[in-house]
Design an enzyme around this catalytic site. Structure first.
Site, PDB file in Angstrom:
ATOM      1  N   GLY A 165       0.794  -1.233   0.000  1.00  0.00           N
ATOM      2  CA  GLY A 165       0.000   0.000   0.000  1.00  0.00           C
ATOM      3  C   GLY A 165       0.817   1.269   0.000  1.00  0.00           C
ATOM      4  CD  GLU A 166       6.205   2.936   2.440  1.00  0.00           C
ATOM      5  OE1 GLU A 166       7.210   3.662   2.376  1.00  0.00           O
ATOM      6  OE2 GLU A 166       6.132   1.919   3.174  1.00  0.00           O
ATOM      7  CB  SER A 167       3.002   6.064  -2.696  1.00  0.00           C
ATOM      8  OG  SER A 167       3.791   6.831  -1.790  1.00  0.00           O
TER       9      SER A 167
ATOM     10  CB  ILE B 206       3.306   1.252  -5.399  1.00  0.00           C
ATOM     11  CG1 ILE B 206       2.389   0.562  -4.376  1.00  0.00           C
ATOM     12  CG2 ILE B 206       2.699   1.180  -6.789  1.00  0.00           C
ATOM     13  CD1 ILE B 206       1.029   1.197  -4.262  1.00  0.00           C
TER      14      ILE B 206
END
Length: 1375
Positions: A584-586, A589
């Site tokens: 979930g961490e940008s 990603i």
């Protein structure tokens, strides 16, 4: 003459040729006439259809027919040299004409058929190539005038016949690839068009297709490989001179594969429900593969069609087709496996994973499941499939466990669910049994007679688990490599389990297991994440997105495991994100998508993207689109235009093609990307996975072909052993079919044959599981109920015979399973089902008194024949199964009934075939572990563990039976007795600690058995066994000393036999101590005294057998016999005489420096200085003399005067004979103090005790006489040893001791029994000693000592009357 015959032969051949040519001319003339007649015939009145007049037909058609007729006979033609187009073209024109009626077309086709059948031309005829291709073009383009359906069907059937004949013609090799493809396509069109017509035409069309495929692909093995096949181009080569070949084979195969896709269209065209177009195509594909065989492998492009097109369709439709189609799909794959398995490694795994293993587990219809199971069974029936599947898949960490899953699937479907077995259960069970037999026959076919130990495999060092090396010539090293890879795979799965709980522990376990290098290799981590099943995908995503440098390296290596060639972006992204859950961490990603974008950009097949940044931006856009389209919380969805507008100018400042973006939008909108995927195997094969598979198949090692190896076979079965045993037992329990029951027993033997190679736990489980079917181990059933169940059901008999057969044949591999065997055996004994040859009570004395027995018997009643042949190594189950069928078949039961055998007799016959005795008599072949397990089981059972006895008699019989078994095992393994018996002794100690252990009857039966074993061991030539057996014997009687009385007769007979026949075999202290102790204890009874004392006297009379080792124990034993109240005086006198004479042995040993053959073994075994010193002290002849004197001293206190007096005299004799030992003053004085003085003191005290008793005058006077004798002996011994004693510095003390005892005797008081007679004797004794001392100048007036004065005063006190006589000089004068 010869020339004339030659000329005639030539002339005859020419005549035949002319006749044939003339026949062809006549045939052509007839056919031309027939065609013209049909064209010109009158109108058909029935149909109302009129033929046009000649002038309205195409003039060229009529003219060509007439011209051909004019050439037929003028001149006569040589047709084989004539261009075939000359006589075929007119007929072909008729066929192609639009105006010719169908009847004429049919006649023209019939004419061509005749010409082809007659073989007027062949491939060598000029113009043959052009005419055959022209014929194909004409016939496939045949024009039919609308007429009645029957005529049209006739023409179409004639077309099929002609096309088939063209393909079979010798000139067909000249056909082009295009022509061949046209022929096949035309035939298929006929099949299609026949849907609305008669069934006969459709069947002919299908049959023709079959023939064409057979003709085309039967040529494939002869076709050479050309350069075009090795290129990636699909354009046709320019070489057209060689006729049709691989190109047409490829195109036709591609066409057949494409037919698998048209099911939705064709099902509506009237095809029968049980034979649709897919089935038809599969039949043709199967035919092509069967005829082409392995030659397909020589043609790369055709092979690629099978790898890609065909397998993709087979897997796609396999799980969702009808039973008929699935059956054909499975047959097709099986055929491909036979011929091309070297190149279909990944495809075959995918077929099993997505079809055969999925269909039965996906809730599919029962018929479909049956087909899938049948296909699995068919694969397993192939001789090498299971071992190759195990090596190629189960031993490779990057593949799934195909063999293990297959075996467990069959177990699942064969497992009964209640009631009678269904057809699918029977089918699965037969397949499972086939696996057992296959492994067993191969694992047990080597020449080695005894199963060798299965060497444990271990990972000795780091080796990349993903690297696969090809099979080597050195089979052993390659097998070890395969087994190590399997171990690596197992540890990877364990690491995966740890990883799901704690990622650090999981990766640490990889390091500990040497699956990753030190320092760690990022590729190892990447492949662990990529190929380990059931990993937590969230944890993978978090790890890959971590900013640590090493994690980034792992991410790059992880991404490199993907092959994106041939994929569009959304397909590649789906493939990538299936393997982990996007964090979930940008920032995480971003790192992950950057790695993906770079890989995709490098492998893109088109030039759409100008940079990896464009790929990266579009990936982000696709993920956002996916969230927008499939998140329920988003109310306003993004449109296609908005998506395209959002992605303007992202491709290096330019726009991406609108069509490309539109395709991506619709793909995402209709099918979401599973960004938050869970762990597990994908449910179905999708295009992206298929592309991955094809790309990977280009780089992996080919399918490995291999034979069975014993180690691999053992490892294979270990993966399915648990479910297999459970399934086998369940089927045996639920079926009543005799054939299936026999199959179960045969499977049991096959499993046993496998389990003997290192799978002891499996064999134990097998025995334990099947024992419950014997009806012998039901704790709640009474004896009558058990006997009834055993007698009236075939299963208990089969199970019992099977268990004991396994125990006989594979006993070397049984460990804990011995408990089952022994429990069943005990139950049979309690039920009295052991035959008379096995139940025979023995006479204990027979064993004691006979040296050899033809049969080993025991009180428990088991006969163990000594001549039982050694069990040969069991290799095939066929022989023993034949015996099973013979013993347990219905015919045998009927025969028994006809012979009038009762149930009991039938049962006894079954038990006889179990060969129970040989299990133990042939136990010499058992390995050490098994012999220990067997002994432990029997010993624990004898001690009552796990047993419930209804009566004490039953307990006694059971314990005796168990000890009989131990006896048999021990005697069969005498050659290694010293190896296993120490552990047996530890078992004895262990059972003695049981909370409810009762030493009776355990110890009682044990000591009987151990004494029998002792006799056998001593009779043998074995060494180092004496202490072992006597150690156990002593333990038993110490458990319960009462057994020495209850078993005294047998024990005394045994001991007597040992002393009489094997005294030279007793070499240790423990041995002699045990034997003589038992002799003294068991001989104390009235009924055993005579034999006991006789044995002792015999031993002591033979000085050769009296050694330093047993001397002390002989003295103890002799004393115990003399001390008996009921002992005979003459025997006691004899014993004491022998004891006195034994002093000669002490002197002899003393003179020889303490050496003794009997103690050599003990001395040799004690190498330390301290042990040697201790041994010297114990075996010192002086110490022996002290013990001898002590024994006689104690005997001097016996109740009977004759015995006492003899002991005193014997003691005097001992001192005299042992003079050489006692020559030192110290030895003499010590011996006097410890023995003689003590004897006098004891006798005096005893006399005083008797004098104070009432009515004891006789005893007092008797004891007085012995005391008097002892004082006389004291005096004589003092005189004898006076000189050496006088040299001692302690002589004065010694002399005072004598005088004190003289004084005591002088003052002896008999109380109320009168005066003592001893004082009358003491003065004479004193006189003798003093006079001798004076003579030897020991007592003299000279010197500074006070011996003279001291003696003077003492004599004056003891016997004043002697003072003047002995000391006329008076006291010594002081200077």
């Amino acid at each position: 003459m010869d020339n004339k015959e030659h000329d005639e032969t030539i002339k005859s051949n020419m005549t035949k040729a002319k006749r044939k040519e003339l026949g062809v001319s006549c045939m052509l003339n007839t056919e031309i006439g027939a065609v013209l007649a049909v064209i010109r015939r009158a109108p058909d009145q029935n149909t109302g259809i009129y033929h046009h007049p000649d002038e309205n037909f195409d003039a060229s058609i009529l003219q060509s027919l007439k011209s051909l007729r004019a050439l037929l006979f003028n001149p006569q033609q040589e047709w084989r040299t004539v261009d075939p187009s000359l006589y075929l073209s007119p007929f072909l024109d008729v066929i192609q004409s639009d105006d010719i009626p169908a009847a004429a077309t049919a006649v023209a086709l019939q004419s061509i058929l005749k010409i082809l059948r007659l073989g007027v031309f062949d491939e060598k005829t000029p113009g043959a190539k052009d005419v055959v291709n022209l014929a194909v073009t004409a016939i496939t383009g045949c024009r039919l005038q609308r007429t009645n359906p029957a005529a049209e069907e006739a023409v179409m059937m004639r077309i099929l016949q002609v096309l088939t004949l063209i393909m079979r013609h010798r000139a067909s090799v000249l056909l082009t690839d295009h022509s061949v493809c046209t022929v096949v396509n035309t035939c298929f069109q006929v099949v299609q068009q026949s849907t609305g017509r008669g069934d006969l035409l459709q069947r002919n069309g299908r049959y023709t297709m079959h023939e064409l495929i057979q003709i085309i692909y039967s040529r494939l093995p002869e076709i050479e490989v050309n350069d075009w096949e090795n290129s990636e181009s699909d354009t046709e080569d320019n070489n057209m001179d060689t006729g049709y070949g691989i190109r047409s084979a490829i195109d036709i195969f591609h066409f057949l594969c494409s037919l698998l896709n048209v099911v939705e269209i064709m099902d509506t065209d009237g095809l029968t429900s049980d034979e649709n177009i897919q089935h038809f195509a599969l039949v043709l594909i199967n035919s092509a593969i069967e005829l082409s065989g392995d030659s397909i492998g020589k043609h790369p492009k055709l092979l690629r069609k099978i790898h890609d097109d065909l397998f993709h369709h087979l897997i796609h439709y396999g799980a969702n087709s009808s039973p008929l189609v699935l059956s054909m799909i499975c047959s097709t794959v099986l055929n491909i496996y036979h011929f091309l398995r070297r190149s279909i490694r990944l495809q075959l795994e995918a077929f099993f994973s997505y079809v055969l293993l999925k269909v039965p587990n996906a809730g599919s219809p029962l018929q479909l499941q049956e087909v899938a199971i049948e296909a699995v069974v068919n694969f397993c029936r192939q001789p090498s499939f299971i071992v190759e599947a195990y090596v190629n898949y189960d031993c490779d960490p990057t593949f799934s466990n195909v063999f293990e899953k297959t075996g467990k699937l069959l177990c699942k479907y064969a497992f009964p669910t209640g009631g009678a077995l269904t057809s699918i259960q029977v089918q699965a069970f037969e397949g499972l049994v086939g696996i057992f037999h296959n492994i067993a026959d191969n694992i047990d076919k080597e020449e080695e007679s005894i199963p060798s130990g299965m060497h444990l495999v271990e990972i000795s060092g780091y080796r990349p688990f993903w690297e696969e090396k090809p099979k080597e010539e050195n089979t052993d090293s390659w097998v070890d490599y395969v087994r190590v890879r399997k171990l690596q795979k197992r540890k990877i799965l364990i690491a995966g389990s740890h990883f799901n709980r704690d990622d650090k522990k999981g990766l640490e376990y990889l390091k500990i297991s040497r699956l990753i290098s030190d320092p760690p290799d990022p590729k190892a981590h990447a492949l662990f994440f990529r190929y380990t099943p059931r990993l937590d995908k969230t944890m993978i995503g978090d790890y890959l997105g971590d900013p640590d440098d090493f994690h980034i390296q792992v991410l790059n290596e992880f991404t490199n495991t993907f092959e994106f060639s041939g994929m569009i972006l959304d397909t590649a992204l789906r493939t990538y994100l299936e393997t982990f859950r996007l964090p979930g961490e940008s920032q995480k990603i971003q790192r992950i998508l950057e790695a993906f974008s770079e890989k995709f950009y490098d492998q893109q097949s088109s030039e759409i993207f100008v940079s990896k940044d464009a790929v990266f931006v579009l990936c982000y856009s696709l993920i956002m689109l996916n969230t927008d389209q499939h998140n329920a919380q988003v109310k306003k969805k993004m449109t296609e235009e908005e998506f395209i507008r959002n992605n303007r100018a992202i491709n290096g400042g330019s726009d991406l093609p609108r069509e490309y973006l539109s395709e991506l939008f619709h793909s995402i909108a209709t099918n979401a990307i599973a960004i938050f995927n869970q762990s597990g195997t994908p449910a179905k094969m999708n295009p992206s996975r298929w592309i991955q598979l094809i790309n990977r198949s280009k780089i992996i090692q080919p399918y490995i072909l291999c034979d069975f190896d014993r180690r691999i076979g053992r490892d294979m079965f270990a993966t399915i052993a648990g479910p297999s045993v459970a399934t086998l037992a369940a089927v045996f329990e639920h079926t009543d079919d005799e054939e299936i029951l026999h199959e179960c027993i045969e499977a049991l033997f096959s499993i046993s044959r496998i389990a003997q190679y290192g799978l002891e736990d499996t064999l134990d489980e097998l025995l334990s599981t099947f024992s419950k079917f014997t009806a012998l181990l039901n704790p709640y059933a009474t004896a009558e109920e058990t006997l009834y169940a055993f007698s009236n059901d075939i299963k208990p008999k089969m199970a019992t015979l099977a268990i004991f057969t396994v125990a006989n044949t594979f006993k070397g591999s049984i460990r804990g399973g011995w408990r089952t065997i022994i429990d069943c055996l005990l139950k049979l004994k309690r039920l009295k089902l052991l035959p008379q040859s096995v139940l025979e009570p023995e006479n204990d004395s027979d064993i004691v008194n006979s040296e050899s027995q033809d049969e080993k018997l025991d009180s428990g009643g088991v006969v163990f024949p000594s001549n039982v042949p050694k069990v040969a190594h069991f290799r095939r189950s066929s022989g023993i199964m034949g015996r099973f069928v013979n013993i347990l078949s219905m015919e045998t039961v009927e025969e028994a009934l006809n012979l009038g055998l009762s149930e009991f007799e039938q049962n006894m016959k079954i038990i006889q075939h179990c060969r129970i005795g040989s299990i133990f008599t042939t136990s010499s072949i058992l390995p050490d572990d098994s012999i220990l397990d067997l002994g432990r089981c029997i010993i624990f059972t004898a001690a009552g563990k796990g047993q419930k006895f209804s009566t004490s008699i039953e307990e006694e019989e059971t314990v005796a039976f168990c000890w009989d078994l131990i006896n048999s095992i021990s005697l069969a393994n005498m050659h290694r007795f010293s190896k296993f018996w120490p552990q047996y002794h530890e078992f004895f100690l262990e059972v003695a600690q049981f909370p409810l252990f009762s030493p009776i009857p355990f110890a009682e039966k044990a000591i009987l058995c151990l004494m029998k074993m002792c006799l056998k061991l001593l009779a043998s030539e074995l060494e180092d066994v004496e202490e072992l057996i006597f150690k156990s014997i002593n333990l038993m009687w110490r458990m319960e000393k009462e057994i020495l009385d209850t078993c005294c007769e047998f024990l005394l007979q045994s001991v007597s036999k040992i002393i009489t026949e094997y005294p030279d075999k007793l070499l240790t202290q423990l041995g002699w101590m045990s034997v003589l102790n038992l002799l003294s204890v068991t001989g104390r009874h009235h009924e055993t005294y005579d034999q006991g004392v006789e044995t002792l006297i015999g031993l002591m009379s033979d000085e050769f057998h009296i050694t330093r080792t047993n001397y002390s124990y002989c003295i103890d034993c002799a004393f115990s016999f003399v001390a008996l109240k009921h002992s005979r005086v003459e025997c006691n006198v004899k014993i004491m005489d022998l004891l006195a004479e034994s002093a000669n042995l002490l002197v002899e040993w003393y003179r020889t420096g303490y050496s003794d053959p009997g103690s050599c073994m003990s001395m040799a075994s004690n190498t330390s200085i301290s042990s040697i010193e201790e041994s010297t002290r114990i075996y010192n002849p002086v110490s022996f003399f002290q013990k001898l004197g002590e024994s006689l001293r104690k005997t001097s206190l016996a109740r009977r005067e004759e015995v006492r007096n003899r002991a005193v005299i014997s003691l005097q004799k001992c001192f005299v004979l042992a003079e050489d030992i006692l020559f030192t003053p110290m030895n003499c004085i010590n011996s006097f103090y410890n023995i003689v003085f003590a004897m006098v003191d004891d006798l005096h005290e005893k006399m005083q005790q008797y004098s104070r008793r009432e009515n004891a005058e006789r005893e007092t006077r008797s004891m007085e006489n012995t005391l008097k004798l002892s004082m006389e002996v004291l005096t004589e011994l003092c005189l004898h040893f006076l000189m050496p004693i006088s040299e001692s510095p302690n002589f004065r003390t010694f002399w005072l001791g004598i005088l004190r005892r003289m004084d005591t005797c002088m003052k002896a008081d008999l109380g109320g029994y009168g005066e003592s007679k001893i004082p009358n004797t003491i003065p004479d004794l004193l006189r003798k000693i003093v006079q001798r001392m004076k003579e030897k100048e020991i007592l003299t007036l000279e010197g500074d000592d006070d011996l003279w004065d001291t003696t003077f005063y003492q004599i004056q006190w003891i016997a004043p009357a002697l003072t003047d006589e002995l000391f006329p000089e008076g006291l010594k004068k002081k200077s």
